[in-house]
Design an enzyme around this catalytic site. Structure first.
Site, PDB file in Angstrom:
ATOM      1  N   GLY A  21       0.822  -1.209   0.000  1.00  0.00           N
ATOM      2  CA  GLY A  21       0.000   0.000   0.000  1.00  0.00           C
ATOM      3  C   GLY A  21       0.856   1.258   0.000  1.00  0.00           C
ATOM      4  O   GLY A  21       0.569   2.212  -0.735  1.00  0.00           O
ATOM      5  N   ILE A  22       1.913   1.244   0.799  1.00  0.00           N
ATOM      6  CA  ILE A  22       2.773   2.437   0.898  1.00  0.00           C
ATOM      7  C   ILE A  22       3.607   2.600  -0.379  1.00  0.00           C
ATOM      8  O   ILE A  22       3.798   3.712  -0.867  1.00  0.00           O
ATOM      9  CB  ILE A  22       3.697   2.354   2.147  1.00  0.00           C
ATOM     10  N   LYS A 190      19.915 -12.340   1.454  1.00  0.00           N
ATOM     11  CA  LYS A 190      19.636 -13.533   0.653  1.00  0.00           C
ATOM     12  C   LYS A 190      18.593 -13.254  -0.434  1.00  0.00           C
ATOM     13  O   LYS A 190      17.522 -12.716  -0.151  1.00  0.00           O
ATOM     14  CB  LYS A 190      19.119 -14.657   1.582  1.00  0.00           C
ATOM     15  N   CYS A 384     -17.331  10.386  16.899  1.00  0.00           N
ATOM     16  CA  CYS A 384     -18.423   9.427  16.724  1.00  0.00           C
ATOM     17  C   CYS A 384     -18.851   8.849  18.072  1.00  0.00           C
ATOM     18  O   CYS A 384     -19.452   9.570  18.858  1.00  0.00           O
ATOM     19  CB  CYS A 384     -18.050   8.368  15.690  1.00  0.00           C
ATOM     20  N   GLY A 386     -17.125   8.564  20.561  1.00  0.00           N
ATOM     21  CA  GLY A 386     -16.487   9.477  21.525  1.00  0.00           C
ATOM     22  C   GLY A 386     -17.348  10.702  21.767  1.00  0.00           C
ATOM     23  O   GLY A 386     -17.460  11.192  22.903  1.00  0.00           O
ATOM     24  N   ARG A 465     -25.045   4.438  13.370  1.00  0.00           N
ATOM     25  CA  ARG A 465     -26.490   4.186  13.356  1.00  0.00           C
ATOM     26  C   ARG A 465     -27.225   5.049  14.368  1.00  0.00           C
ATOM     27  O   ARG A 465     -28.425   5.221  14.290  1.00  0.00           O
ATOM     28  CB  ARG A 465     -26.792   2.723  13.730  1.00  0.00           C
ATOM     29  N   HIS A 510     -16.490  11.570  11.112  1.00  0.00           N
ATOM     30  CA  HIS A 510     -15.096  11.128  11.279  1.00  0.00           C
ATOM     31  C   HIS A 510     -14.159  12.067  10.525  1.00  0.00           C
ATOM     32  O   HIS A 510     -13.848  11.814   9.348  1.00  0.00           O
ATOM     33  CB  HIS A 510     -14.919   9.717  10.708  1.00  0.00           C
ATOM     34  N   GLU A 512     -11.064  12.319  10.771  1.00  0.00           N
ATOM     35  CA  GLU A 512      -9.760  11.682  10.479  1.00  0.00           C
ATOM     36  C   GLU A 512      -9.666  11.158   9.047  1.00  0.00           C
ATOM     37  O   GLU A 512      -8.582  11.100   8.475  1.00  0.00           O
ATOM     38  CB  GLU A 512      -9.472  10.555  11.489  1.00  0.00           C
TER      39      GLU A 512
HETATM   40  N1  GLN Z   1     -21.669   2.809  17.608  1.00  0.00           N
HETATM   41  C1  GLN Z   1     -22.015   4.163  17.344  1.00  0.00           C
HETATM   42  C2  GLN Z   1     -23.116   4.303  16.313  1.00  0.00           C
HETATM   43  O1  GLN Z   1     -23.378   3.401  15.558  1.00  0.00           O
HETATM   44  C3  GLN Z   1     -20.783   4.958  16.941  1.00  0.00           C
HETATM   45  C4  GLN Z   1     -20.168   4.502  15.662  1.00  0.00           C
HETATM   46  C5  GLN Z   1     -18.756   4.988  15.468  1.00  0.00           C
HETATM   47  O2  GLN Z   1     -18.091   5.405  16.410  1.00  0.00           O
HETATM   48  N2  GLN Z   1     -18.266   4.903  14.255  1.00  0.00           N
HETATM   49  O3  GLN Z   1     -23.723   5.336  16.220  1.00  0.00           O
END
Ligand code: GLN
Length: 538
Positions: A21-22, A190, A384, A386, A465, A510, A512
């Site tokens: 991949g890298i 080798k 998320c 978090g 979800r 997300h 990130e």
């Molecule tokens: N489990 C949570 C949800 O479905 C958070 C999902 C996550 O952190 N990607 O909403």
């Protein structure tokens, strides 16, 4: 047959984890820096339709694209290196191939023929390989074949490559990645495993054009000659790929080995242009010469396997470089965090991130971590799950809703401050059914997030979800937790903040996934900056 798009196939031999991949992303970066438009595709030989249903312990992070594909984490590297979004077509699994062939069979599309691996599965693979090329956007498509040559699972892929090499003659090449191990007892590198691995490819009808040799030591001229002679490749096509200090060094190491030049020559493309890598070099310079250092705790339940949080740790590298700072990520197991040890575990950190996740394991540790960050005014970033933990924590300890929870974990709780989205309620299939991909978000002017983004209209990727339960919105606002980002169409809360706190942001999306070397993510940059300021105050 001539093709306007050229194809580069990357295979791997000897062992897995050689870093295909890298290498693919690095080659793509070098070609892009010469003005070619390039994309990278990953073919995964496992039978899951996508990695969305895979446990992170099995497969690391599941990377999500703008168009809502749940994909292999290598696509994250492709985006971080190239700064170009990938899509559904960039990741194909055997499961997806078979699903599509079987659907065609059920529709009667094969007109009564016996459906077989050759030609039906291989034709489907060939079609998927060419999908990106046919979009007409790319000069070069790099296709990485997952797994190791010789695996039963990858045989149809190698066969598809063999057929394409034949059909497209001068428009395709194969780069084979191998290992040249160092035997300490003999004091030598080798080449035999490389020779055997190439023989294995030859048995399948594929002659590699370029060999990329992973090695811990220098490949001297004698070794290069030996490999070239035994493996039927030219001397300049034996590329040394030494272990690097950071993955971001690899494009420059490959440039020194002239990998891009050899590829262009073999594809019949001009290699006259000078690659412009000045921004990349600036980034590496900032990365390697930090002026400050911060310690950030990443609280999650998969910390034994750092690949589970790949995009988050890379986003910290980008944001660190943007701030001229080294970010030391301290991995903290949420399952081991308790009220009793929280001070020992989190005290002294300059910032705390609570990671995304699913299910109840480690949830109380995550909630404790939020509480610690909130009460001690430590910069906090919740992503998320978090963010959902931040909402639950605020409900329990500030609003006094003791029984507050998410219905994901406590379906009948008294205060379901996080609850399942309406459209999710009648879904029973697990694969590809979450709220996935990019959604627009409207930010509140003057909030920490709109300041960080420097705009109030953003688009970010989702995978969940459950959502903030708007029945409680007024209670939260009155108590000081403010929704500063909302979906403009549905009113779903996508960001919460505590304006009283130096930096407390929870994002349902997300961020990130969108951090790249060229565009470090604004929320990570602002979070690291807040951590630096917090450290200065101490
Ligand atoms: N489990 C949570 C949800 O479905 C958070 C999902 C996550 O952190 N990607 O909403």
């Amino acid at each position: 047959m001539s093709n306007s798009t050229k194809y580069v196939f990357v295979t791997g031999g000897v062992t897995s984890s050689l870093g295909k991949g890298i290498i693919s992303a690095s080659l793509a970066k070098l070609l892009q820096a010469r003005g070619y438009s390039v994309t990278i595709q990953k073919l995964d030989p496992y039978i899951n339709v996508d990695p969305g249903t895979l446990n992170p312990y099995e497969h690391g992070e599941c990377f999500v694209t703008d168009d809502g594909a749940e994909t292999d984490l290598d696509l994250g590297h492709y985006e971080r290196f190239l700064n170009v979004p990938t899509s559904q077509g960039n990741n194909v699994t055997t499961g997806r191939i078979y699903q599509s062939v079987i659907e065609k069979e059920r529709k009667g599309e094969f007109l009564g023929k016996t459906v077989q691996v050759i030609p039906h599965i291989t034709d489907e693979i060939k079609e998927r390989i060419q999908i990106l090329g046919k979009e007409g956007k790319y000069d070069i498509v790099i296709t990485e074949i997952g797994g190791t040559v010789g695996d039963i699972e990858s045989l149809p892929y190698v066969e598809a490559v063999r057929q394409l090499l034949w059909e497209f003659e001068n428009d395709c090449i194969v780069i084979h990645l191998t290992l040249v191990p160092y035997l300490a007892a003999a004091g030598e590198l080798k080449t035999k495993p490389t020779q055997h691995s190439v023989k294995q490819l030859l048995e399948l009808g594929v002659q590699p054009d370029i060999l990329c040799c992973r090695t811990e030591h220098e490949l001297d001229l004698t070794l290069r000659k030996k490999i070239a002679k035994f493996c039927n490749v030219s001397m300049n096509a034996v590329i040394e790929s030494r272990d690097a200090e950071t993955i971001y060094d690899v494009p420059l190491l490959m440039q020194a080995e002239e990998l891009d030049k050899v590829v262009l020559e073999k594809l019949g493309l001009s290699s006259k242009s000078t690659p412009d890598l000045s921004n990349w070099k600036n980034f590496i310079d900032r990365l390697k010469n930090p002026k400050a250092e911060v310690n950030i705790g990443l609280v999650g339940k998969y910390v034994e396997l750092k690949d589970a949080y790949k995009s988050i740790s890379e986003a910290f590298i980008h944001a660190g470089a943007a701030n001229h700072a080294r970010v030391n990520v301290k991995w903290i197991h949420s399952e081991k965090l308790t009220k009793a040890n929280i001070e020992d575990e989190l005290g002294g950190l300059d910032g705390i991130l609570v990671a995304p996740g699913f299910g109840s394991r480690g949830i109380s540790g995550k909630i404790e971590a939020v509480r610690f960050a909130r009460e001690n005014k430590v910069p906090f970033f919740g992503i998320c799950l978090g963010m959902q933990c931040a909402v639950i924590e605020y409900a329990r300890h500030v609003l006094g809703y003791e029984d507050a929870h998410t219905t994901e974990i406590a379906e009948d709780c008294k205060y379901p401050v996080i609850s399942m989205m309406e459209e999710q309620k009648n879904i029973s299939n697990m694969g590809g059914t979450m709220r996935l991909g990019a959604y627009k978000c409207q930010l509140k002017p003057g909030s920490k997030v709109s300041n960080a983004y420097n705009t109030d209209k953003i688009s970010e990727r989702h995978r969940h979800r459950y959502e903030f339960n708007n029945d409680y919105l007024k209670d939260f606002e009155a108590a000081g937790m403010i929704p500063t980002g909302k979906n403009p169409e549905t009113g779903l809360v996508e960001v919460v903040e505590i304006p009283e706190h130096p930096w407390f942001v929870g994002a349902q999306f997300h961020p990130e996934y969108k951090s790249t070397v060229a565009n470090p993510h604004p929320l990570f940059v602002a979070f690291v900056q807040a951590a630096i300021e917090n450290k200065k105050k101490k």
